[in-house]
Design an enzyme around this catalytic site. Structure first.
Site, PDB file in Angstrom:
ATOM      1  N   CYS A  71      18.341 -48.785 -24.225  1.00 22.61           N
ATOM      2  CA  CYS A  71      17.299 -48.516 -24.945  1.00 22.61           C
ATOM      3  C   CYS A  71      17.476 -47.216 -25.465  1.00 22.61           C
ATOM      4  CB  CYS A  71      16.017 -48.525 -24.227  1.00 22.61           C
ATOM      5  SG  CYS A  71      14.403 -48.818 -25.349  1.00 22.61           S
ATOM      6  N   HIS A 163      15.583 -53.454 -21.388  1.00 21.69           N
ATOM      7  CA  HIS A 163      15.421 -52.837 -20.135  1.00 21.69           C
ATOM      8  C   HIS A 163      16.044 -53.779 -18.976  1.00 21.69           C
ATOM      9  CE1 HIS A 163      13.748 -48.707 -20.872  1.00 21.69           C
ATOM     10  NE2 HIS A 163      13.399 -49.430 -21.796  1.00 21.69           N
ATOM     11  N   GLU A 165      17.140 -53.348 -16.142  1.00 20.79           N
ATOM     12  CA  GLU A 165      16.976 -52.881 -14.931  1.00 20.79           C
ATOM     13  C   GLU A 165      15.490 -53.101 -14.565  1.00 20.79           C
ATOM     14  OE1 GLU A 165      16.865 -51.328 -17.601  1.00 20.79           O
ATOM     15  OE2 GLU A 165      15.461 -49.388 -17.492  1.00 20.79           O
TER      16      GLU A 165
END
Ligand code: GLN
Length: 185
Positions: A71, A163, A165
């Protein structure tokens, strides 16, 4: 410096890999790869400059250190940022558009086909996400969301508009760790 670094660390722990939060340039001597998280690209760049990390990271990237930008991190890796002269590392031959999805749909999730990760779709979380408008030369497009390029690789650099994560799926982190392993070998 800023953004979703803790979640990335958890993902790396889940992959069985040790990680540290980089705040000082000397720490870079001890790592085999770097993740630049999502957050706010202008804030991350400013802090990197203030903490003497910016030029050092750029240098190490030019020497081949693997870097994964997610990002805002992807925006920092780009050579070109549409309509902006904000600082960037410029390590990847990509042109990006910030906040490419506008304010109406500022966050959403979608299952993406990512062939290099296998058949199982990858749940991607987009938060005020950028997109890649142009991928030049040796940049490999690894995934699209509709027409938009949202995952790309150029040698040891990996850039995701979303994202990875923020879900439990560790496949993209493992993919990056393979790049890191190869670079050490
Ligand atoms: N919109 C942010 C930027 O332009 C990126 C958003 C994110 O990292 N989730 O820097």
């Amino acid at each position: 410096m800023q953004g979703a670094f803790r979640e990335h660390q958890q993902a790396l722990t889940g992959c069985g890999v040790e990680s540290v939060q980089i705040r000082r340039p000397e720490q870079l001597a001890d790592v085999d790869g770097l993740i630049i998280p999502g957050g706010e690209s202008t804030a991350i760049a400013k802090l990197m400059i203030n903490y003497d990390l910016f030029e050092r990271v750029k240098e190490l990237g030019e020497k081949g250190m693997p870097i994964f930008g997610t990002c805002a991190g992807m925006i920092l890796l780009a050579r070109e940022i549409e309509g902006s002269d904000q600082p960037r590392l410029g390590l990847m031959e990509i042109k990006v558009r910030r906040n490419a999805y506008g304010r109406q749909v500022d966050s959403f999730e979608e299952d993406l086909e990512i062939p290099v990760l296998g058949k199982e779709p990858f749940r991607a979380v987009f938060i005020r996400a950028p997109q890649i408008l142009e991928a030049k030369n040796n940049v490999e497009v690894l995934a699209r969301q509709g027409e938009k390029i949202v995952l790309a690789q150029e040698g040891n650099f990996l850039a995701a508009a979303f994202h990875p994560e923020l879900t439990d799926d560790l496949r993209l982190h493992k993919y990056f760790l393979e790049i890191v392993k190869k670079s050490i070998a």
